[in-house]
Motif scaffolding. Structure first.
Motif, PDB file in Angstrom:
ATOM      1  N   ARG A  39      -8.935   6.725  -9.174  1.00  0.00           N
ATOM      2  CA  ARG A  39      -8.542   6.673  -7.762  1.00  0.00           C
ATOM      3  C   ARG A  39      -9.573   5.943  -6.903  1.00  0.00           C
ATOM      4  O   ARG A  39      -9.304   5.625  -5.753  1.00  0.00           O
ATOM      5  CB  ARG A  39      -8.293   8.098  -7.245  1.00  0.00           C
ATOM      6  CG  ARG A  39      -6.978   8.673  -7.769  1.00  0.00           C
ATOM      7  CD  ARG A  39      -6.747  10.105  -7.400  1.00  0.00           C
ATOM      8  NE  ARG A  39      -5.470  10.556  -7.970  1.00  0.00           N
ATOM      9  CZ  ARG A  39      -5.144  11.832  -8.155  1.00  0.00           C
ATOM     10  NH1 ARG A  39      -6.001  12.790  -7.797  1.00  0.00           N
ATOM     11  NH2 ARG A  39      -3.978  12.148  -8.680  1.00  0.00           N
ATOM     12  N   GLN A  40     -10.746   5.676  -7.479  1.00  0.00           N
ATOM     13  CA  GLN A  40     -11.745   4.886  -6.756  1.00  0.00           C
ATOM     14  C   GLN A  40     -11.526   3.382  -6.933  1.00  0.00           C
ATOM     15  O   GLN A  40     -12.195   2.571  -6.291  1.00  0.00           O
ATOM     16  CB  GLN A  40     -13.147   5.250  -7.261  1.00  0.00           C
ATOM     17  CG  GLN A  40     -13.411   4.827  -8.708  1.00  0.00           C
ATOM     18  CD  GLN A  40     -14.740   5.324  -9.228  1.00  0.00           C
ATOM     19  OE1 GLN A  40     -15.762   5.111  -8.588  1.00  0.00           O
ATOM     20  NE2 GLN A  40     -14.714   5.988 -10.377  1.00  0.00           N
ATOM     21  N   CYS A  41     -10.580   3.011  -7.812  1.00  0.00           N
ATOM     22  CA  CYS A  41     -10.343   1.593  -8.106  1.00  0.00           C
ATOM     23  C   CYS A  41      -9.134   1.090  -7.318  1.00  0.00           C
ATOM     24  O   CYS A  41      -8.141   1.799  -7.141  1.00  0.00           O
ATOM     25  CB  CYS A  41     -10.103   1.394  -9.598  1.00  0.00           C
ATOM     26  SG  CYS A  41     -11.546   1.751 -10.610  1.00  0.00           S
ATOM     27  N   SER A  42      -9.197  -0.138  -6.904  1.00  0.00           N
ATOM     28  CA  SER A  42      -8.104  -0.740  -6.148  1.00  0.00           C
ATOM     29  C   SER A  42      -6.932  -1.061  -7.066  1.00  0.00           C
ATOM     30  O   SER A  42      -7.098  -1.231  -8.283  1.00  0.00           O
ATOM     31  CB  SER A  42      -8.580  -2.031  -5.481  1.00  0.00           C
ATOM     32  OG  SER A  42      -8.846  -3.020  -6.468  1.00  0.00           O
ATOM     33  N   PRO A  43      -5.735  -1.164  -6.502  1.00  0.00           N
ATOM     34  CA  PRO A  43      -4.590  -1.600  -7.302  1.00  0.00           C
ATOM     35  C   PRO A  43      -4.844  -2.929  -8.006  1.00  0.00           C
ATOM     36  O   PRO A  43      -4.488  -3.095  -9.179  1.00  0.00           O
ATOM     37  CB  PRO A  43      -3.470  -1.704  -6.266  1.00  0.00           C
ATOM     38  CG  PRO A  43      -3.819  -0.673  -5.257  1.00  0.00           C
ATOM     39  CD  PRO A  43      -5.313  -0.736  -5.144  1.00  0.00           C
ATOM     40  N   GLN A  44      -5.448  -3.879  -7.328  1.00  0.00           N
ATOM     41  CA  GLN A  44      -5.693  -5.181  -7.941  1.00  0.00           C
ATOM     42  C   GLN A  44      -6.633  -5.062  -9.131  1.00  0.00           C
ATOM     43  O   GLN A  44      -6.467  -5.771 -10.140  1.00  0.00           O
ATOM     44  CB  GLN A  44      -6.269  -6.166  -6.923  1.00  0.00           C
ATOM     45  CG  GLN A  44      -6.376  -7.589  -7.460  1.00  0.00           C
ATOM     46  CD  GLN A  44      -5.035  -8.147  -7.917  1.00  0.00           C
ATOM     47  OE1 GLN A  44      -4.065  -8.155  -7.135  1.00  0.00           O
ATOM     48  NE2 GLN A  44      -4.947  -8.596  -9.158  1.00  0.00           N
ATOM     49  N   THR A  45      -7.619  -4.167  -9.025  1.00  0.00           N
ATOM     50  CA  THR A  45      -8.524  -3.964 -10.160  1.00  0.00           C
ATOM     51  C   THR A  45      -7.764  -3.443 -11.369  1.00  0.00           C
ATOM     52  O   THR A  45      -7.986  -3.896 -12.499  1.00  0.00           O
ATOM     53  CB  THR A  45      -9.646  -2.986  -9.778  1.00  0.00           C
ATOM     54  OG1 THR A  45     -10.422  -3.551  -8.724  1.00  0.00           O
ATOM     55  CG2 THR A  45     -10.558  -2.706 -10.966  1.00  0.00           C
ATOM     56  N   ARG A  77       0.241   4.708  -8.223  1.00  0.00           N
ATOM     57  CA  ARG A  77      -1.083   4.260  -8.634  1.00  0.00           C
ATOM     58  C   ARG A  77      -1.626   5.117  -9.784  1.00  0.00           C
ATOM     59  O   ARG A  77      -2.334   4.611 -10.656  1.00  0.00           O
ATOM     60  CB  ARG A  77      -2.060   4.268  -7.461  1.00  0.00           C
ATOM     61  CG  ARG A  77      -2.312   5.614  -6.812  1.00  0.00           C
ATOM     62  CD  ARG A  77      -3.566   5.616  -5.936  1.00  0.00           C
ATOM     63  NE  ARG A  77      -4.744   5.339  -6.730  1.00  0.00           N
ATOM     64  CZ  ARG A  77      -5.473   4.222  -6.627  1.00  0.00           C
ATOM     65  NH1 ARG A  77      -5.137   3.287  -5.758  1.00  0.00           N
ATOM     66  NH2 ARG A  77      -6.526   4.040  -7.403  1.00  0.00           N
ATOM     67  N   TRP A 113       2.376   1.867  -3.501  1.00  0.00           N
ATOM     68  CA  TRP A 113       1.405   2.372  -4.477  1.00  0.00           C
ATOM     69  C   TRP A 113       1.197   3.878  -4.335  1.00  0.00           C
ATOM     70  O   TRP A 113       0.816   4.556  -5.286  1.00  0.00           O
ATOM     71  CB  TRP A 113       0.070   1.641  -4.328  1.00  0.00           C
ATOM     72  CG  TRP A 113       0.025   0.317  -5.014  1.00  0.00           C
ATOM     73  CD1 TRP A 113       0.304  -0.900  -4.469  1.00  0.00           C
ATOM     74  CD2 TRP A 113      -0.305   0.068  -6.388  1.00  0.00           C
ATOM     75  NE1 TRP A 113       0.164  -1.895  -5.413  1.00  0.00           N
ATOM     76  CE2 TRP A 113      -0.206  -1.326  -6.599  1.00  0.00           C
ATOM     77  CE3 TRP A 113      -0.668   0.893  -7.447  1.00  0.00           C
ATOM     78  CZ2 TRP A 113      -0.459  -1.922  -7.836  1.00  0.00           C
ATOM     79  CZ3 TRP A 113      -0.926   0.301  -8.688  1.00  0.00           C
ATOM     80  CH2 TRP A 113      -0.817  -1.082  -8.875  1.00  0.00           C
ATOM     81  N   THR A 143       0.825  -1.213   0.000  1.00  0.00           N
ATOM     82  CA  THR A 143       0.000   0.000   0.000  1.00  0.00           C
ATOM     83  C   THR A 143       0.857   1.260   0.000  1.00  0.00           C
ATOM     84  O   THR A 143       0.567   2.229  -0.726  1.00  0.00           O
ATOM     85  CB  THR A 143      -0.928   0.006   1.225  1.00  0.00           C
ATOM     86  OG1 THR A 143      -1.760  -1.152   1.177  1.00  0.00           O
ATOM     87  CG2 THR A 143      -1.802   1.253   1.232  1.00  0.00           C
TER      88      THR A 143
END
Length: 272
Positions: A89-95, A41, A29, A26
């Motif tokens: 920025r609303q999306c997770s790194p994995q997404t 990110r 990112w 985290t």
């Protein structure tokens, strides 16, 4: 020009990126990058934006966002790039990793179906005015993905993805900005500048004036009036403005016609 077929390199570059991103925590990112205001990110989201934009535009012929009244190309790109990054920025790194892995092969198919000798879908403005060949448009995209990966690696202190196979085409593509950098400096036909890039991915090239314009070539030249000798790291960082022109000049051995060497060291291979 020196044609470069970068199409086989996209899967290799992307695999290196995905493997890197999968290891980040985290805090990493959120590390700032050389791109003003963008963390790791955000640069990742920007790469994803490029995937979406090129698949939509090249494959689907979808026009996408429109220019506002009086908006220049650099201003347009700055605006839409920032809009996409903010939305992601609303999306997770994995997404984002999943989306890159899913869309990447689709983009590879777009490039595979492209006639390299045909016209570019998007002309490469930093290589000069007028129409560009498709191979240069594709190579430009490859350099952008590669540079953004290096920016992420710099931010998290992870070197890599700089093998000769991946990096040499970046350097050759960026050198196509040299004739445009020299455009205001007329010289007699046959006048040439030698550019030597040291390091495993480097090489030696000439920029020759044909009486009307400067041409990048790997062929020998006779009337050599200037030479530039720099390392591979300096060249790609200069071309992408990861370092300033003055910083690049301090890292470069310049000989001969100083007007030409000064002009050559302003080469820029991004839209600005």
């Amino acid at each position: 020009m020196i044609p470069v077929d970068t199409r086989p390199l996209f899967p290799q570059e992307r695999q290196a990126l995905l493997e890197l991103l999968a290891t980040l925590d985290t805090e990493q990112w959120a590390k700032p990058t050389v791109c003003p205001g963008w963390a790791v990110r955000d640069v990742t989201a920007h790469i994803l934006n490029d995937y979406v934009r090129r698949i939509s535009g090249n494959r689907d012929r979808y026009a996408g966002a429109a220019f506002t009244a009086g908006e220049s190309l650099p201003a347009y790109l700055t605006r839409v790039n920032e809009e996409f990054v903010q939305a992601m920025r609303q999306c997770s790194p994995q997404t984002m990793i999943d989306l890159l892995a899913h869309l990447g092969p689709q983009l590879d198919q777009v490039w595979a179906a492209t006639d390299l000798s045909g016209p570019a879908h998007l002309d490469v403005s930093w290589a000069g005015p007028g129409a560009s060949p498709a191979w240069l448009d594709i190579a430009r995209e490859y350099t952008e993905f590669w540079v953004h990966q290096q920016q992420i690696r710099d931010a998290v202190a992870r070197p890599g993805a700089d093998s000769v196979a991946l990096m040499h085409p970046v350097l050759v593509t960026f050198l196509h900005a040299l004739p445009y950098a020299l455009r205001d400096h007329a010289r007699p036909a046959g006048t040439a500048i030698t550019v030597e890039i040291t390091g495993p991915a480097g090489g030696r090239w000439n920029v020759v004036n044909n009486g009307a314009a400067w041409i990048l070539t790997a062929a020998p030249a006779d009337d050599m009036v200037a030479t530039l000798r720099t390392n591979q790291d300096t060249l790609w960082r200069l071309a992408s403005r990861g370092i300033t022109v003055d910083q690049a000049r301090h890292r470069t051995e310049l000989r001969g016609d100083r007007v030409l060497t000064d002009a050559a060291t302003t080469l820029l291979a991004v839209v600005a």
